[in-house]
Write a protein that holds these residues in place. Sequence first.
Motif, PDB file in Angstrom:
ATOM      1  N   GLY A  34       0.773  -1.235   0.000  1.00 43.62           N
ATOM      2  CA  GLY A  34       0.000   0.000   0.000  1.00 43.62           C
ATOM      3  C   GLY A  34       0.799   1.276   0.000  1.00 43.62           C
ATOM      4  O   GLY A  34       0.341   2.304   0.533  1.00 43.62           O
ATOM      5  N   ALA A  35       1.987   1.267  -0.596  1.00 48.10           N
ATOM      6  CA  ALA A  35       2.820   2.471  -0.623  1.00 48.10           C
ATOM      7  C   ALA A  35       2.047   3.660  -1.199  1.00 48.10           C
ATOM      8  O   ALA A  35       1.342   3.536  -2.197  1.00 48.10           O
ATOM      9  CB  ALA A  35       4.075   2.221  -1.445  1.00 48.10           C
ATOM     10  N   ASP A  36       2.190   4.828  -0.558  1.00 49.10           N
ATOM     11  CA  ASP A  36       1.547   6.055  -1.009  1.00 49.10           C
ATOM     12  C   ASP A  36       2.489   6.977  -1.749  1.00 49.10           C
ATOM     13  O   ASP A  36       2.045   7.907  -2.430  1.00 49.10           O
ATOM     14  CB  ASP A  36       0.980   6.809   0.197  1.00 49.10           C
ATOM     15  N   VAL A  37       3.797   6.759  -1.611  1.00 52.85           N
ATOM     16  CA  VAL A  37       4.799   7.589  -2.258  1.00 52.85           C
ATOM     17  C   VAL A  37       6.098   6.796  -2.331  1.00 52.85           C
ATOM     18  O   VAL A  37       6.359   5.945  -1.469  1.00 52.85           O
ATOM     19  CB  VAL A  37       5.015   8.912  -1.480  1.00 52.85           C
ATOM     20  N   ILE A  38       6.875   7.038  -3.375  1.00 59.48           N
ATOM     21  CA  ILE A  38       8.211   6.451  -3.486  1.00 59.48           C
ATOM     22  C   ILE A  38       9.212   7.595  -3.361  1.00 59.48           C
ATOM     23  O   ILE A  38       9.122   8.594  -4.076  1.00 59.48           O
ATOM     24  CB  ILE A  38       8.415   5.740  -4.838  1.00 59.48           C
ATOM     25  N   SER A  39      10.147   7.444  -2.435  1.00 62.37           N
ATOM     26  CA  SER A  39      11.163   8.482  -2.259  1.00 62.37           C
ATOM     27  C   SER A  39      12.542   7.852  -2.316  1.00 62.37           C
ATOM     28  O   SER A  39      12.767   6.774  -1.757  1.00 62.37           O
ATOM     29  CB  SER A  39      10.983   9.206  -0.920  1.00 62.37           C
ATOM     30  N   VAL A  40      13.465   8.535  -2.999  1.00 61.73           N
ATOM     31  CA  VAL A  40      14.822   8.002  -3.129  1.00 61.73           C
ATOM     32  C   VAL A  40      15.801   9.161  -3.216  1.00 61.73           C
ATOM     33  O   VAL A  40      15.552  10.160  -3.892  1.00 61.73           O
ATOM     34  CB  VAL A  40      14.943   7.067  -4.355  1.00 61.73           C
ATOM     35  N   ASP A  41      16.907   9.009  -2.515  1.00 63.18           N
ATOM     36  CA  ASP A  41      17.972  10.004  -2.547  1.00 63.18           C
ATOM     37  C   ASP A  41      18.822   9.772  -3.793  1.00 63.18           C
ATOM     38  O   ASP A  41      19.125   8.632  -4.142  1.00 63.18           O
ATOM     39  CB  ASP A  41      18.820   9.866  -1.279  1.00 63.18           C
ATOM     40  N   GLY A  42      19.218  10.848  -4.437  1.00 63.36           N
ATOM     41  CA  GLY A  42      20.019  10.716  -5.648  1.00 63.36           C
ATOM     42  C   GLY A  42      21.437  11.201  -5.504  1.00 63.36           C
ATOM     43  O   GLY A  42      22.171  11.259  -6.494  1.00 63.36           O
TER      44      GLY A  42
END
Length: 461
Positions: A34-42
């Motif tokens: 049920g992920a609501d957002v994907i966040s990743v550091d670049g």
Amino acid sequence: MRNEPDGCVRVLAPTGMLGAGFPESTIEHGLELGADVISVDGGSTDSGPYYLGSSQPKTTRAAVARDLRVLLKAAARAGIPLIVGSCGTSGTDHGVDWVAGIVAEILSDEGLRLRVARIYSEQDADTLKERLASGHIHPLPPLGDLQPETIENCTHIVGMMGHEPIVAALEAGAQVVLAGRATDTAVAAAYPLMKGMPSGPTWHAAKIVECGGQCTSNPRAGGVLATIDADGFTIEPLDPAVSCTPILVAAHMLYETANPFQMREPDGTLDVREATYTALDDRTVRVEGSRFHVADQHTIKLEGARITGYETLSFSAVRDPHILANIEDWADLLRVMLTQRVEQTLGLSEDKYAFDVRLYGYNAVLKDLDPGQEAPREVGVMLLVNAPDQETATAVAKIANPLMLHLPTPDMDYLPSLAFATSPAEVERGPAYEFVLNHVVDSITPTDMFRIEIEETSHHG
């Protein structure tokens, strides 16, 4: 964009850095949860000032494109936003555009229609000098007061944004946010804060997930999912065979923080002194009691790098037991001989160039903090020369060449043969950079130092 269930927001953190890779199956599992957002550091400053100074990425394009393709398809399919912070390693404007170009190609290839926001974080030197003159830039330890010429000498300066510019882009309708330099935590905290989640649990959860699976029993297996609610948050790995434990989760507050209980963000300070960590089962951890104290003055940290000269590197290896028994004396002799021959041959005094000799396998990393206690079996000798121009740096390294190949100790009656690692032995590294800004600037508003551009990117097939 999908509406998340009332009362919680689920943040999927696939990896510690875009381009580092992750199993595609873990992303699918995160969507199932049920992920609501994907966040990743670049990006990061971990690998030194070169990437900011030169505005070049650390990661290869193919690796970034592979990760982005998986994440963009997942975000589009689930109807959730994708947020990338510190694009292109250092978060320069070129880094944002570099990642945006990759995103545009993927969206076209896959036939996806997503609104993409670019948030630029590079700073204008003249504007910063005005802020400095008005007393609104302050040093962070160990640096002292900033001088205008330091700002002028930087090849690139970025401001480290908090969550506010990212929230602004999301509220403007962005489905993909490509941010310049940002705090690692802001990338994960932005969406939950926009949705009304409390600051304490949100910032703490963001800190724990910033490095993906580093808070799990197998960091190589993929990332984690953080579920944030009104009272705290839970952390679980995206790989069902991997676990989170209270110790692993709590320990991540020790990572890259000066204080294991507090961490400063642009708008305040996370405080975890009263946080509790509870195992809900053998792989999921619940955290409660995190607090956030809003600062009187919102600040933006500045990062800047300047050229210090040009470098040439040589590397040889020593296995001669007589030299190794007196390796420090031999290294001192190398330094003396090289200095003398450079002056004799090039007419350069010691203030016109610099060099460093490091003994790998003996004391190159910690030096006097961990001195060698016995003679090593072999040692790598690294010479790094820095000079105002590449030609001079290479000339000094070439003068060192016969010394690094055949220099005997004073009591040897023969020339030893050492071994260079490469041919030619001298490797020109080009311009070298150093970080020169560790300062904060008082914000006028949380977003005024950043520029947001939103475009509709669609498939034209």
